[in-house]
Scaffold this motif. Structure first.
Motif, PDB file in Angstrom:
ATOM      1  N   PHE A 190       0.831  -1.207   0.000  1.00  0.00           N
ATOM      2  CA  PHE A 190       0.000   0.000   0.000  1.00  0.00           C
ATOM      3  C   PHE A 190       0.866   1.258   0.000  1.00  0.00           C
ATOM      4  O   PHE A 190       0.556   2.236  -0.691  1.00  0.00           O
ATOM      5  CB  PHE A 190      -0.916  -0.018   1.225  1.00  0.00           C
ATOM      6  N   HIS A 191       1.954   1.224   0.749  1.00  0.00           N
ATOM      7  CA  HIS A 191       2.871   2.368   0.759  1.00  0.00           C
ATOM      8  C   HIS A 191       3.467   2.603  -0.625  1.00  0.00           C
ATOM      9  O   HIS A 191       3.569   3.749  -1.086  1.00  0.00           O
ATOM     10  CB  HIS A 191       3.986   2.123   1.777  1.00  0.00           C
ATOM     11  N   LEU A 250      16.079   3.808   0.092  1.00  0.00           N
ATOM     12  CA  LEU A 250      15.429   2.970   1.100  1.00  0.00           C
ATOM     13  C   LEU A 250      15.121   3.772   2.358  1.00  0.00           C
ATOM     14  O   LEU A 250      14.051   3.615   2.954  1.00  0.00           O
ATOM     15  CB  LEU A 250      16.331   1.783   1.452  1.00  0.00           C
ATOM     16  N   SER A 251      16.059   4.606   2.766  1.00  0.00           N
ATOM     17  CA  SER A 251      15.841   5.391   3.993  1.00  0.00           C
ATOM     18  C   SER A 251      14.668   6.349   3.823  1.00  0.00           C
ATOM     19  O   SER A 251      13.859   6.526   4.751  1.00  0.00           O
ATOM     20  CB  SER A 251      17.109   6.155   4.367  1.00  0.00           C
ATOM     21  N   GLU A 252      14.545   6.962   2.657  1.00  0.00           N
ATOM     22  CA  GLU A 252      13.416   7.867   2.416  1.00  0.00           C
ATOM     23  C   GLU A 252      12.096   7.100   2.409  1.00  0.00           C
ATOM     24  O   GLU A 252      11.100   7.559   2.979  1.00  0.00           O
ATOM     25  CB  GLU A 252      13.623   8.592   1.083  1.00  0.00           C
ATOM     26  N   LEU A 253      12.093   5.933   1.791  1.00  0.00           N
ATOM     27  CA  LEU A 253      10.872   5.121   1.769  1.00  0.00           C
ATOM     28  C   LEU A 253      10.506   4.626   3.162  1.00  0.00           C
ATOM     29  O   LEU A 253       9.329   4.579   3.526  1.00  0.00           O
ATOM     30  CB  LEU A 253      11.055   3.928   0.824  1.00  0.00           C
ATOM     31  N   PHE A 254      11.517   4.256   3.941  1.00  0.00           N
ATOM     32  CA  PHE A 254      11.245   3.742   5.280  1.00  0.00           C
ATOM     33  C   PHE A 254      10.689   4.835   6.182  1.00  0.00           C
ATOM     34  O   PHE A 254       9.721   4.619   6.934  1.00  0.00           O
ATOM     35  CB  PHE A 254      12.524   3.150   5.879  1.00  0.00           C
ATOM     36  N   LEU A 258       6.807   4.989   7.919  1.00  0.00           N
ATOM     37  CA  LEU A 258       6.475   5.200   9.331  1.00  0.00           C
ATOM     38  C   LEU A 258       5.565   6.408   9.507  1.00  0.00           C
ATOM     39  O   LEU A 258       4.613   6.374  10.300  1.00  0.00           O
ATOM     40  CB  LEU A 258       7.754   5.371  10.140  1.00  0.00           C
ATOM     41  N   GLY A 259       5.848   7.470   8.768  1.00  0.00           N
ATOM     42  CA  GLY A 259       5.023   8.663   8.884  1.00  0.00           C
ATOM     43  C   GLY A 259       3.609   8.448   8.386  1.00  0.00           C
ATOM     44  O   GLY A 259       2.642   8.963   8.971  1.00  0.00           O
ATOM     45  N   LYS A 260       3.463   7.670   7.336  1.00  0.00           N
ATOM     46  CA  LYS A 260       2.140   7.448   6.730  1.00  0.00           C
ATOM     47  C   LYS A 260       1.175   6.765   7.689  1.00  0.00           C
ATOM     48  O   LYS A 260      -0.029   7.068   7.707  1.00  0.00           O
ATOM     49  CB  LYS A 260       2.301   6.615   5.456  1.00  0.00           C
ATOM     50  N   PHE A 261       1.683   5.843   8.494  1.00  0.00           N
ATOM     51  CA  PHE A 261       0.810   5.061   9.370  1.00  0.00           C
ATOM     52  C   PHE A 261       0.910   5.473  10.841  1.00  0.00           C
ATOM     53  O   PHE A 261       0.438   4.749  11.708  1.00  0.00           O
ATOM     54  CB  PHE A 261       1.122   3.571   9.208  1.00  0.00           C
ATOM     55  N   SER A 262       1.509   6.630  11.109  1.00  0.00           N
ATOM     56  CA  SER A 262       1.652   7.061  12.508  1.00  0.00           C
ATOM     57  C   SER A 262       0.312   7.434  13.131  1.00  0.00           C
ATOM     58  O   SER A 262       0.190   7.477  14.358  1.00  0.00           O
ATOM     59  CB  SER A 262       2.628   8.241  12.601  1.00  0.00           C
ATOM     60  N   PHE A 324       4.611   3.532  15.468  1.00  0.00           N
ATOM     61  CA  PHE A 324       4.898   4.189  14.193  1.00  0.00           C
ATOM     62  C   PHE A 324       5.341   5.637  14.434  1.00  0.00           C
ATOM     63  O   PHE A 324       6.343   6.093  13.866  1.00  0.00           O
ATOM     64  CB  PHE A 324       3.652   4.187  13.305  1.00  0.00           C
ATOM     65  N   GLU A 325       4.590   6.343  15.259  1.00  0.00           N
ATOM     66  CA  GLU A 325       4.873   7.759  15.492  1.00  0.00           C
ATOM     67  C   GLU A 325       6.218   7.948  16.185  1.00  0.00           C
ATOM     68  O   GLU A 325       7.014   8.818  15.799  1.00  0.00           O
ATOM     69  CB  GLU A 325       3.754   8.371  16.343  1.00  0.00           C
ATOM     70  N   MET A 326       6.495   7.151  17.214  1.00  0.00           N
ATOM     71  CA  MET A 326       7.753   7.268  17.940  1.00  0.00           C
ATOM     72  C   MET A 326       8.945   6.951  17.038  1.00  0.00           C
ATOM     73  O   MET A 326       9.952   7.664  17.027  1.00  0.00           O
ATOM     74  CB  MET A 326       7.735   6.329  19.149  1.00  0.00           C
ATOM     75  N   SER A 327       8.832   5.879  16.255  1.00  0.00           N
ATOM     76  CA  SER A 327       9.930   5.497  15.374  1.00  0.00           C
ATOM     77  C   SER A 327      10.166   6.559  14.306  1.00  0.00           C
ATOM     78  O   SER A 327      11.315   6.874  13.972  1.00  0.00           O
ATOM     79  CB  SER A 327       9.625   4.149  14.708  1.00  0.00           C
ATOM     80  N   HIS A 328       9.092   7.101  13.784  1.00  0.00           N
ATOM     81  CA  HIS A 328       9.231   8.161  12.783  1.00  0.00           C
ATOM     82  C   HIS A 328       9.947   9.367  13.368  1.00  0.00           C
ATOM     83  O   HIS A 328      10.855   9.940  12.734  1.00  0.00           O
ATOM     84  CB  HIS A 328       7.841   8.558  12.267  1.00  0.00           C
ATOM     85  N   HIS A 329       9.578   9.742  14.577  1.00  0.00           N
ATOM     86  CA  HIS A 329      10.218  10.886  15.235  1.00  0.00           C
ATOM     87  C   HIS A 329      11.704  10.618  15.470  1.00  0.00           C
ATOM     88  O   HIS A 329      12.547  11.500  15.248  1.00  0.00           O
ATOM     89  CB  HIS A 329       9.522  11.179  16.571  1.00  0.00           C
ATOM     90  N   MET A 330      12.039   9.418  15.891  1.00  0.00           N
ATOM     91  CA  MET A 330      13.431   9.076  16.148  1.00  0.00           C
ATOM     92  C   MET A 330      14.279   9.153  14.880  1.00  0.00           C
ATOM     93  O   MET A 330      15.421   9.614  14.904  1.00  0.00           O
ATOM     94  CB  MET A 330      13.525   7.667  16.749  1.00  0.00           C
ATOM     95  N   LEU A 331      13.716   8.700  13.757  1.00  0.00           N
ATOM     96  CA  LEU A 331      14.499   8.647  12.529  1.00  0.00           C
ATOM     97  C   LEU A 331      14.656   9.994  11.844  1.00  0.00           C
ATOM     98  O   LEU A 331      15.603  10.191  11.073  1.00  0.00           O
ATOM     99  CB  LEU A 331      13.885   7.639  11.552  1.00  0.00           C
TER     100      LEU A 331
END
Length: 474
Positions: A190-191, A250-254, A258-262, A324-331
């Motif tokens: 889906f992403h 890959l880093s941009e997609l990853f 995470l941001g999409k599903f936060s 999702f939200e926490m991981s997105h913020h960390m990255l």
């Protein structure tokens, strides 16, 4: 080194560790052979074959991945009509045969599951195995995911990274109200459909129908129709010259994943994820999804309207969204001091020491070089040429030569979004073409290439495990 480069290198290092080694493939092939020996020793199982499916066939498994196996019964050449009670009885026979042969432990027969299964653990590398009976639908889903992954090589990498990240945060265990691996894979699909520009099309543009409804009649013809329909439509999607190409790393997609599903816990109350149309869809407007009884709806595109995320609980969905939200913020933060802790499990840290290149596993046996070779030598994207693992041949026909113009063919299924390229509908039995020709898609660093494998001989059973059972000589 920039934070983006650091993340990119870290993701590549994680992939180097989680991707299967040569011995991981060899072990799983040996397990399949041992199971085959047990099956052949029982009178009630005579004539049955052992066929893998799941992440092992779709090439989306990690070094520690489970092995899914289906025991197939001929019943002539037709798709099997075995009912649940028959499957329960046959699994009991399989378990007794395995106990007698030895080499297995931790037997757990789950007869009342939606699909009855026998869970066991092999003495070889402690690989967990889920055994089912005549599970053709899951075999075809596995092949479809493999064909989809051929569109863009980043898909496999993203699935492996997402699985490891989900395990690190304890959100990849349906027994405890979180995702199963299949639903995580569909999230990545889906992403890739909803990023900009899109990498994947809606899956209705690859197979315009409900796969589960089409698994009937002669098995060989059924498998061939599905395969040829998917190949033709993938070919058309890849050859559409006006389609913008996504060159994200890959880093941009990853990070965008995470941001999409936060905020997925907020959206889930009103919207479901539909990879068939490639869109968020309002649950109340989709009669097939009502009544709304699940915390999260991720429709199975190959078995509509089944919910692949039916195990996700409301309480765990809140925690999933927070993860999702926490991981997105960390990255996205400039401080990457806890980068690895965000991405991998603690036990993985000890493995983040470079493994010798010669031990790395060549790519899946269905991924063949596009040009200049008459033998099915696996391509290698991970460095120097590596030792070839045991040959496991399966006839997988590749897309035919791309035509510059498309015919006007209206696809079946939802009509909300019409593609600018044309989709091929599944053909009837009399329209099946015998083979595909070679395809030469446009060159792109992230685009897989296809080549028709040469005719193969099948000297022993090990070489047949990925060849459809109904195509095998009697």
């Amino acid at each position: 080194m920039s934070a983006q480069s650091t993340l990119e290198n870290t993701l590549k290092e994680i992939l180097r560790v989680v991707k299967p080694l040569r011995e991981d493939w060899t072990t799983r092939l040996q397990i399949i052979d041992e199971l085959r020996g047990a099956v052949e020793s029982v009178e009630s199982l005579r004539g049955a074959t052992v066929e893998p499916f799941g992440s092992f066939v779709s090439d989306l498994f990690t070094r520690w991945g489970d092995l899914d196996v289906s025991i197939e019964f001929s019943n002539g050449s037709f798709v099997s009509p075995y009912g649940k009670k028959q499957k329960q009885r046959l699994l009991g026979d399989v378990m007794r045969a395995m106990r007698q042969k030895g080499g297995w432990r931790r037997y757990q027969l789950i007869p009342n599951a939606r699909v009855p299964i026998l869970k066991v653990e092999s003495n070889l590398q402690n690989v967990s195995c889920d055994i089912s009976i005549d599970n053709l639908k899951c075999q075809m889903k596995s092949r479809l995911l493999f064909w989809i992954s051929e569109i863009d090589t980043r898909f496999r990498d993203m699935v492996l990274l997402v699985k490891e990240w989900a395990k690190a945060h304890n959100i990849n265990n349906p027994k405890f109200g979180t995702f199963n691996s299949y639903s995580l894979t569909l999230l990545v699909v889906f992403h890739f459909q909803t990023c900009a520009p899109a990498i994947f099309p809606p899956l209705k543009d690859i197979y315009p129908g409900n796969l589960i409804d089409d698994l009937k009649g002669l098995r060989a013809d059924t498998e061939r129709r599905i395969e040829e329909t998917c190949a033709a439509n993938i070919r058309r999607f890849q050859s559409y010259n006006l389609r913008a190409e996504n060159r994200s790393s890959l880093s941009e997609l990853f990070i965008s994943f995470l941001g999409k599903f936060s905020d997925i816990s907020l959206k889930a109350s009103e919207l479901g994820i539909c990879t068939y149309t490639g869109q968020w869809q309002a649950i109340k407007s989709n009669m097939r999804w009502l009544p709304q009884t699940y915390a999260l709806f991720i429709e199975d595109p190959f078995e509509q309207p089944e919910n692949s995320a039916r195990a996700v609980s409301k309480r765990e969905l809140t925690r999933i969204s927070e993860t999702f939200e926490m991981s997105h913020h960390m990255l996205i933060s400039p401080n990457h001091s806890s980068l690895l802790a965000t991405l991998v499990r603690p036990q993985m840290l000890s493995l983040m020491v470079r493994t010798p290149d010669w031990r790395r596993q060549p790519t899946h046996p269905q991924r063949f070089r596009a040009e200049g070779s008459h033998s099915p030598t696996p391509s290698n994207n991970n460095g120097p040429r590596q030792p070839t693992r045991p040959q496991v041949h399966r006839v997988v026909r590749s897309p035919s030569q791309v035509q510059p113009q498309y015919q006007t063919v209206k696809p079946k299924g939802p009509s909300e979004v019409q593609p600018q390229y044309q989709t091929v509908k599944p053909k009837g039995p009399s329209q099946v073409q015998p083979q595909f020709q070679t395809m030469n898609p446009k060159s792109h660093p992230n685009r897989a290439t296809f080549k028709k494998p040469p005719l193969q001989t099948y000297e022993d059973q090990r070489q047949q495990i990925w060849r459809p059972r109904s195509d095998r000589p009697v």
